[in-house]
Design an enzyme around this catalytic site. Structure first.
Site, PDB file in Angstrom:
ATOM      1  CG  HIS A 104     -20.983 -17.458  11.197  1.00  0.00           C
ATOM      2  ND1 HIS A 104     -22.298 -17.576  10.794  1.00  0.00           N
ATOM      3  CD2 HIS A 104     -20.628 -16.152  10.972  1.00  0.00           C
ATOM      4  CE1 HIS A 104     -22.723 -16.407  10.356  1.00  0.00           C
ATOM      5  NE2 HIS A 104     -21.726 -15.529  10.445  1.00  0.00           N
ATOM      6  CD  GLU A 105     -16.909 -14.690  10.752  1.00  0.00           C
ATOM      7  OE1 GLU A 105     -16.858 -14.224   9.594  1.00  0.00           O
ATOM      8  OE2 GLU A 105     -17.728 -14.289  11.598  1.00  0.00           O
ATOM      9  CG  HIS A 108     -19.473 -15.014   6.033  1.00  0.00           C
ATOM     10  ND1 HIS A 108     -20.739 -14.759   5.544  1.00  0.00           N
ATOM     11  CD2 HIS A 108     -19.499 -14.672   7.351  1.00  0.00           C
ATOM     12  CE1 HIS A 108     -21.497 -14.286   6.519  1.00  0.00           C
ATOM     13  NE2 HIS A 108     -20.768 -14.222   7.628  1.00  0.00           N
TER      14      HIS A 108
END
Length: 234
Positions: A104-105, A108
């Protein structure tokens, strides 16, 4: 007219309580979901750090560093210094939950790399939203002390609304990062076919915390408008 007593003890305070309950429930849910899938080790025995490094390399992102930081679920990506930080519960763990969070990071980082517009907008709003959050209540209180100065009160309400704007912009950024993460995990072989839905559960639970936070802020803003939004007279 509402005085200071009305500000702190008005019946509309139930809106704040509802927001608090929603936030607490979302936080409890994400923690319980993470703990559940943190007990399931990935079949490929890849740590969160290794997963992040693989994804960044796979996406052609060579200018982002990966580091471990203290805390639990304090994972974040900083587009300013191009640094992806993984918490202790993620960095060295080989669990499905850890890999999902790390991915998920990385989502980004991919957004930043591809120039994802909502991420740019969120970064631009941060300074204004921070100032608005700090200034809102002092402005409202000052307006009350100066005899219901509606201009100052309205400025305070507007300042508080900037925090809500930031959280609303954050929602598509977070959901998009999770979507990118799940696509990468499904195509990259970091997780098996039966493990990807587990990671999806973790990321969905995490997304609910942002929804709850935005809802809580909206309810607080609604309370301020109900209390002070119009010109009130005794």
């Amino acid at each position: 007219m509402y005085g200071l007593g009305g500000f702190f003890f008005d019946p509309t305070y139930f809106l704040v309580i509802i927001g608090l309950v929603l936030s607490m429930a979302a936080s409890a849910y994400v923690n319980s979901t993470f703990r559940k899938y943190d007990q399931i080790k990935s079949k490929n025995h890849v740590t969160g750090t290794q997963a992040a490094q693989y994804i960044l390399q796979n996406q052609g992102i060579g200018n982002v560093g990966v580091q471990q930081i203290s805390g639990n679920l304090t994972d974040n990506y900083n587009s300013g210094n191009k640094l992806l930080s993984l918490s202790e519960s993620t960095a060295q763990s080989t669990s499905v939950a850890a890999i999902g969070v790390a991915a998920h990071e990385c989502g980004h980082a991919v957004q930043d790399h591809t120039g994802y517009s909502p991420l740019k907008l969120r970064a631009a709003i941060v300074p204004v939203a921070n100032i608005g959050s700090m200034a809102s209540f002092p402005l409202i209180l000052l307006g009350l002390f100066l005899g219901q100065n509606q201009l100052l009160i309205n400025l305070g309400i507007f300042a508080f609304s900037l925090a809500l704007l930031f959280q609303l912009v954050t929602l598509p950024v977070e959901f998009n990062a999770s979507r990118r993460a799940l696509q990468i995990l499904g195509e990259g072989g970091l997780l098996t076919e039966d493990e990807v839905p587990m990671a999806r559960q973790v990321l969905f639970a995490a997304a609910l915390t942002y929804v709850a936070a935005a809802t809580a802020t909206f309810l607080q803003l609604l309370r301020l408008i109900l209390l002070f939004g119009g010109n009130r007279r005794d």
